[in-house]
Design an enzyme around this catalytic site. Structure first.
Site, mmCIF file in Angstrom:
data_model
loop_
_atom_site.group_PDB
_atom_site.id
_atom_site.type_symbol
_atom_site.label_atom_id
_atom_site.label_comp_id
_atom_site.label_asym_id
_atom_site.label_seq_id
_atom_site.Cartn_x
_atom_site.Cartn_y
_atom_site.Cartn_z
ATOM 1 N N ASN A 101 0.877 -1.172 0.000
ATOM 2 C CA ASN A 101 0.000 0.000 0.000
ATOM 3 C C ASN A 101 0.915 1.222 0.000
ATOM 4 O O ASN A 101 1.508 1.550 1.026
ATOM 5 C CB ASN A 101 -0.894 -0.016 1.249
ATOM 6 C CG ASN A 101 -1.701 1.265 1.397
ATOM 7 O OD1 ASN A 101 -1.760 2.092 0.478
ATOM 8 N ND2 ASN A 101 -2.334 1.441 2.554
ATOM 9 N N HIS B 282 -9.397 1.486 4.885
ATOM 10 C CA HIS B 282 -8.115 1.600 5.599
ATOM 11 C C HIS B 282 -8.311 2.516 6.806
ATOM 12 O O HIS B 282 -9.079 3.479 6.751
ATOM 13 C CB HIS B 282 -7.036 2.161 4.665
ATOM 14 C CG HIS B 282 -5.668 2.068 5.254
ATOM 15 N ND1 HIS B 282 -5.197 2.984 6.175
ATOM 16 C CD2 HIS B 282 -4.684 1.142 5.099
ATOM 17 C CE1 HIS B 282 -3.978 2.618 6.541
ATOM 18 N NE2 HIS B 282 -3.637 1.517 5.912
ATOM 19 N N GLU C 115 -5.128 -4.861 10.555
ATOM 20 C CA GLU C 115 -4.071 -3.869 10.781
ATOM 21 C C GLU C 115 -4.313 -3.141 12.099
ATOM 22 O O GLU C 115 -5.094 -2.181 12.147
ATOM 23 C CB GLU C 115 -4.066 -2.834 9.656
ATOM 24 C CG GLU C 115 -3.826 -3.411 8.287
ATOM 25 C CD GLU C 115 -3.243 -2.376 7.328
ATOM 26 O OE1 GLU C 115 -2.163 -2.633 6.810
ATOM 27 O OE2 GLU C 115 -3.855 -1.312 7.123
ATOM 28 N N GLY D 26 2.920 2.264 10.757
ATOM 29 C CA GLY D 26 3.907 3.331 10.598
ATOM 30 C C GLY D 26 4.666 3.664 11.878
ATOM 31 O O GLY D 26 5.353 4.673 11.954
ATOM 32 N N SER E 48 3.743 -2.228 10.198
ATOM 33 C CA SER E 48 5.199 -2.320 10.348
ATOM 34 C C SER E 48 5.777 -3.677 9.930
ATOM 35 O O SER E 48 6.700 -4.187 10.559
ATOM 36 C CB SER E 48 5.614 -1.954 11.779
ATOM 37 O OG SER E 48 5.253 -0.605 12.063
ATOM 38 N N LYS F 123 0.145 4.251 -0.242
ATOM 39 C CA LYS F 123 -0.454 5.466 0.329
ATOM 40 C C LYS F 123 -0.199 6.639 -0.623
ATOM 41 O O LYS F 123 -0.175 6.424 -1.834
ATOM 42 C CB LYS F 123 0.072 5.685 1.749
ATOM 43 C CG LYS F 123 -0.104 4.425 2.612
ATOM 44 C CD LYS F 123 0.141 4.613 4.073
ATOM 45 C CE LYS F 123 -0.093 3.276 4.780
ATOM 46 N NZ LYS F 123 0.066 3.352 6.220
ATOM 47 N N GLU G 262 -6.620 4.833 7.931
ATOM 48 C CA GLU G 262 -6.386 6.266 7.654
ATOM 49 C C GLU G 262 -7.614 6.900 7.022
ATOM 50 O O GLU G 262 -7.917 8.066 7.258
ATOM 51 C CB GLU G 262 -5.138 6.416 6.766
ATOM 52 C CG GLU G 262 -3.869 6.135 7.559
ATOM 53 C CD GLU G 262 -2.724 5.554 6.744
ATOM 54 O OE1 GLU G 262 -2.750 5.621 5.508
ATOM 55 O OE2 GLU G 262 -1.786 5.021 7.378
HETATM 56 P P1 13P Z 1 3.224 0.357 7.621
HETATM 57 O O1 13P Z 1 3.674 -0.946 6.995
HETATM 58 O O2 13P Z 1 3.992 1.536 7.117
HETATM 59 O O3 13P Z 1 3.159 0.255 9.101
HETATM 60 O O4 13P Z 1 1.716 0.585 7.106
HETATM 61 C C1 13P Z 1 0.797 -0.435 7.205
HETATM 62 C C2 13P Z 1 -0.406 -0.053 6.439
HETATM 63 O O5 13P Z 1 -1.131 0.850 6.819
HETATM 64 C C3 13P Z 1 -0.679 -0.793 5.202
HETATM 65 O O6 13P Z 1 -1.960 -0.533 4.743
#
Ligand code: 13P
Length: 255
Positions: A9, A94, A166, A172, A212, A11, A96
């Site tokens: 992903n 997601h 997740e 992150g 992560s 982003k 976010e």
């Molecule tokens: P990270 O791997 O950067 O922690 O992000 C995970 C994520 O949100 C994947 O959709």
């Protein structure tokens, strides 16, 4: 046996030229894997990603979509539009998007239905906050989110849904759930699906872990009984790192 699906992903990262270079470099590094490889890229990179990934085993996904097919929704993109350029996958709900763009379990469910109506395969994200985890609510939160996201789907559609567990506190942050914790949460999600749709359906649903994931922890996570691969954020932005995650079976778990 369920296959492993490793999805990146990106982003809000990477321009078209970076997308083309990335996929050209990644393709030879992942061509022998038995795992499914997906890159979920920004809308503006989709067309370039799809062209560059032609004749490779890399599949392309979007990171969001609207649930309506068309209409007065300035700035939005529909499932039909994604399908028209041959996008195969779409991330839905997601954390976010839930956090910054007010997506709810209801809009997630509408989007999942719209994705299937248009022949897209949804990757549905669920996960608890740190606060919810500390209040011992993880299982309740993630099984509820799963139930509501899948509401009204046929057994066949549920089978074809990818779920990404997740935990929000792991996204992150460099903190990963322990492999046992992640596996237990994913088992709880699978049990909920079994309760609602039967064990056979539940056994075939792909449930990924995200938060992560890196080349150094992918192997131990993905080898757990119920973890069917990963949804990878930051580590999917680097070709070398992402290719090692896709080829996790070859990694030395001690490095
Ligand atoms: P990270 O791997 O950067 O922690 O992000 C995970 C994520 O949100 C994947 O959709």
């Amino acid at each position: 046996m369920r296959k492993k699906i490793i999805a990146g992903n990106w982003k809000m990262n990477k321009l078209p030229n970076e997308t083309i270079n990335f996929i050209e470099e990644l393709a030879p590094l992942v061509k022998s894997t038995q795992n499914e490889v997906i890159l979920c890229v920004p809308y503006t990179d989709l067309f370039y990603a799809l062209l560059t990934a032609q004749n490779t085993n890399i599949k392309i996904g979007a990171q969001n979509m609207h649930f309506e097919e068309s209409g007065a929704y300035t700035g939005e993109i529909s499932a039909k539009m994604l399908k028209a350029i041959n996008v195969e996958y779409v991330i839905i709900g997601h954390s976010e998007r839930r956090q910054y763009f007010k997506e709810t379990d209801e809009t997630v469910n509408k989007k999942v239905k719209a994705a299937f109506q248009n022949g897209l395969k949804p990757i549905v994200c669920v996960g608890e906050t740190l606060e919810q985890r500390e209040a011992q609510k993880t299982e309740e939160i993630i099984t509820n989110q799963t139930e509501l996201a899948l509401e009204g789907l046929t057994d066949e559609q549920v089978k074809n849904t990818i779920i990404a567990y997740e935990p929000i506190w792991a996204i992150g942050t460099g903190k990963t759930a322990t492999k046992e914790d992640a596996n237990n949460s994913i088992k709880a999600i699978r049990n909920k699906i079994a309760k609602n749709y039967g064990q056979k359906v539940a056994n075939s649903v792909i449930i990924q872990y995200g938060g992560s994931v890196k080349s150094t922890n992918a192997k131990e996570l993905f080898e757990m009984s119920d973890i069917d691969g990963g949804l990878v954020g930051g580590a999917s932005l680097k070709v070398d790192e992402f290719s090692k995650i896709v080829n996790f079976e070859n990694n030395n778990s001690n490095n």
